[in-house]
Design a protein around this motif. Structure first.
Motif, PDB file in Angstrom:
ATOM      1  N   SER A 101      59.074   8.074  54.255  1.00 40.11           N
ATOM      2  CA  SER A 101      60.075   8.537  53.283  1.00 40.11           C
ATOM      3  C   SER A 101      60.607   7.341  52.509  1.00 40.11           C
ATOM      4  CB  SER A 101      61.225   9.270  53.981  1.00 40.11           C
ATOM      5  OG  SER A 101      61.945   8.403  54.827  1.00 40.11           O
ATOM      6  N   TRP A 102      60.805   7.567  51.214  1.00 38.19           N
ATOM      7  CA  TRP A 102      61.291   6.520  50.313  1.00 38.19           C
ATOM      8  C   TRP A 102      62.457   7.109  49.525  1.00 38.19           C
ATOM      9  CZ3 TRP A 102      58.528   1.762  48.753  1.00 38.19           C
ATOM     10  CH2 TRP A 102      59.162   1.073  47.716  1.00 38.19           C
ATOM     11  N   LEU A 120      64.491   3.405  53.540  1.00 42.41           N
ATOM     12  CA  LEU A 120      63.056   3.539  53.759  1.00 42.41           C
ATOM     13  C   LEU A 120      62.735   3.749  55.238  1.00 42.41           C
ATOM     14  CD1 LEU A 120      62.044   0.495  51.523  1.00 42.41           C
ATOM     15  CD2 LEU A 120      62.265   2.872  50.812  1.00 42.41           C
ATOM     16  N   ARG A 121      61.771   4.630  55.473  1.00 46.51           N
ATOM     17  CA  ARG A 121      61.258   4.854  56.822  1.00 46.51           C
ATOM     18  C   ARG A 121      59.752   4.596  56.781  1.00 46.51           C
ATOM     19  NH1 ARG A 121      63.526   7.649  60.909  1.00 46.51           N
ATOM     20  NH2 ARG A 121      64.971   8.687  59.467  1.00 46.51           N
ATOM     21  N   ALA A 122      59.296   3.645  57.603  1.00 48.05           N
ATOM     22  CA  ALA A 122      57.894   3.231  57.551  1.00 48.05           C
ATOM     23  C   ALA A 122      57.284   3.201  58.943  1.00 48.05           C
ATOM     24  CB  ALA A 122      57.779   1.853  56.899  1.00 48.05           C
ATOM     25  N   VAL A 123      55.953   3.353  58.975  1.00 48.19           N
ATOM     26  CA  VAL A 123      55.196   3.302  60.224  1.00 48.19           C
ATOM     27  C   VAL A 123      54.162   2.185  60.111  1.00 48.19           C
ATOM     28  CG1 VAL A 123      53.612   4.537  61.749  1.00 48.19           C
ATOM     29  CG2 VAL A 123      55.509   5.759  60.676  1.00 48.19           C
ATOM     30  N   ALA A 124      54.086   1.320  61.119  1.00 51.36           N
ATOM     31  CA  ALA A 124      53.143   0.201  61.106  1.00 51.36           C
ATOM     32  C   ALA A 124      51.707   0.712  61.207  1.00 51.36           C
ATOM     33  CB  ALA A 124      53.445  -0.746  62.258  1.00 51.36           C
ATOM     34  N   LEU A 125      50.825   0.156  60.362  1.00 46.69           N
ATOM     35  CA  LEU A 125      49.415   0.548  60.364  1.00 46.69           C
ATOM     36  C   LEU A 125      48.503  -0.551  60.899  1.00 46.69           C
ATOM     37  CD1 LEU A 125      49.125   2.412  56.926  1.00 46.69           C
ATOM     38  CD2 LEU A 125      49.551   3.377  59.194  1.00 46.69           C
ATOM     39  N   ARG A 126      49.031  -1.758  61.050  1.00 46.29           N
ATOM     40  CA  ARG A 126      48.235  -2.854  61.602  1.00 46.29           C
ATOM     41  C   ARG A 126      48.686  -3.153  63.032  1.00 46.29           C
ATOM     42  NH1 ARG A 126      47.488  -7.175  56.579  1.00 46.29           N
ATOM     43  NH2 ARG A 126      47.011  -5.614  54.967  1.00 46.29           N
ATOM     44  N   GLN A 229      54.588   8.998  51.570  1.00 45.50           N
ATOM     45  CA  GLN A 229      54.454  10.423  51.858  1.00 45.50           C
ATOM     46  C   GLN A 229      55.473  11.258  51.078  1.00 45.50           C
ATOM     47  OE1 GLN A 229      51.801  11.326  53.642  1.00 45.50           O
ATOM     48  NE2 GLN A 229      51.376   9.129  53.777  1.00 45.50           N
ATOM     49  N   HIS A 230      56.704  10.752  50.974  1.00 41.90           N
ATOM     50  CA  HIS A 230      57.745  11.507  50.267  1.00 41.90           C
ATOM     51  C   HIS A 230      58.687  10.543  49.549  1.00 41.90           C
ATOM     52  CE1 HIS A 230      60.722  14.573  49.325  1.00 41.90           C
ATOM     53  NE2 HIS A 230      61.654  13.765  49.820  1.00 41.90           N
ATOM     54  N   VAL A 231      59.024  10.878  48.302  1.00 40.83           N
ATOM     55  CA  VAL A 231      59.934  10.059  47.487  1.00 40.83           C
ATOM     56  C   VAL A 231      61.103  10.916  47.021  1.00 40.83           C
ATOM     57  CG1 VAL A 231      60.176   8.585  45.460  1.00 40.83           C
ATOM     58  CG2 VAL A 231      57.978   8.715  46.635  1.00 40.83           C
ATOM     59  N   ASP A 232      62.298  10.350  47.132  1.00 44.73           N
ATOM     60  CA  ASP A 232      63.509  10.972  46.588  1.00 44.73           C
ATOM     61  C   ASP A 232      64.237   9.886  45.810  1.00 44.73           C
ATOM     62  OD1 ASP A 232      66.149  12.096  46.240  1.00 44.73           O
ATOM     63  OD2 ASP A 232      65.619  13.551  47.786  1.00 44.73           O
TER      64      ASP A 232
END
Length: 291
Positions: A101-102, A120-126, A229-232
């Motif tokens: 979410s952004w 911001l809510r982020a998930v680590a991909l590395r 994934q989602h922007v507001d």
């Protein structure tokens, strides 16, 4: 010996408040006056004052030159750090994180200054993520006097929205319009872990063209290294101002884009656009023009 004294004085000035430094200078002047009083000679007193003033001016000039040298070295180190971080990010097919979410609110002032609040809510991909890069820019070539006053503050958030201690932020300018900010996490996060954080940007004159009557875009483009994934996204105008708007990217295939307008509790006009699962290399946003 004089060089050691300059180093000590520089250290003293850097850790003391301006009032303390001023008191020290007044103390030197008082000492010069005391010498003149003890010897009872007006010429000695005047000479002591002149000596102190010349000495103080010389020391300040030397300190100023030293500070300029340190500033150049700091800028060089910041540029190198940004370059190495960019290399780590760009030379990998996988993004550092995916933004689940952004949320972004842009508060525009009448003089064109902007205050942006990103949640911001982020998930680590590395395997391990030690920092996060954010890109930002204005729509016009800003002079150095504006760019040097841009401030970026980042910190973690709890589930309840409480803020944590500030992170270290390294910002560098790619051009007179574009800026990269590296947010250095206090602790690295592992693949699959989620992080919730806030970024505040204070940006002088960023929206100066808008308040002068030109159309302004509030948008961004997704890339293979920027998954959202989602922007507001909301733009809050100064009190008493209104604008016309149009969406950017609404005609793109597979783009779920919507917008609405309203007023906040202070009566300011608010324009909000939302998007879900924006495809790669797609620009979405809103274009505003004051009425």
């Amino acid at each position: 010996m004089f060089k050691d004294f300059i180093a000590w004085l520089d250290s003293y000035i850097s850790r003391e408040e301006p009032s303390a430094v001023l008191k020290a200078m007044v103390g030197l002047m008082a000492f010069a006056g005391l010498l003149g009083t003890l010897f009872g000679n007006q010429a000695i007193r005047a000479g002591a004052f002149v000596t102190v003033i010349v000495f103080a001016a010389l020391v300040m000039l030397l300190l100023l030159a030293d500070r300029r040298s340190l500033s150049k070295a700091h800028e060089m180190h910041r540029t190198l750090l940004a370059r190495y971080c960019d290399f780590v990010i760009d030379h990998n097919s996988e993004p550092l994180v995916s933004f689940e979410s952004w949320g972004q609110k842009v508060y525009v002032h009448r003089n064109g200054d902007v205050r942006e609040v990103l949640t911001l809510r982020a998930v680590a991909l590395r395997t391990r993520v030690y920092f996060i890069r954010l890109k930002a820019g204005s729509r016009w070539d800003q002079p150095e006097r504006y760019r040097r006053d841009v401030r970026v503050i980042a910190r973690s958030l709890t589930i309840n929205g409480a803020t944590g201690p500030r992170w270290n932020v390294t910002s560098s300018w790619v051009s007179t319009q574009k800026m990269n900010s590296i947010l250095h996490l206090h602790h690295s996060i592992k693949r699959g872990e989620e992080i919730f954080f806030e970024v505040i940007r204070i940006w002088p004159a960023k929206c100066l063209p808008l308040v002068k009557g030109e159309a302004e875009e509030f948008s961004f483009c997704t890339t293979r290294l920027l998954e959202i994934q989602h922007v507001d996204y909301s733009v809050v105008l100064p009190e008493g101002l209104d604008a016309t708007y149009e969406l950017i990217g609404a005609a793109e295939p597979d783009v779920q884009l919507s917008a609405d307008t309203g007023c906040d509790h202070e009566g300011r006009r608010v324009f909000t656009w939302r998007a879900d699962k924006v495809p790669t290399l797609t620009t979405v946003g809103i274009r505003l023009e004051l009425k």
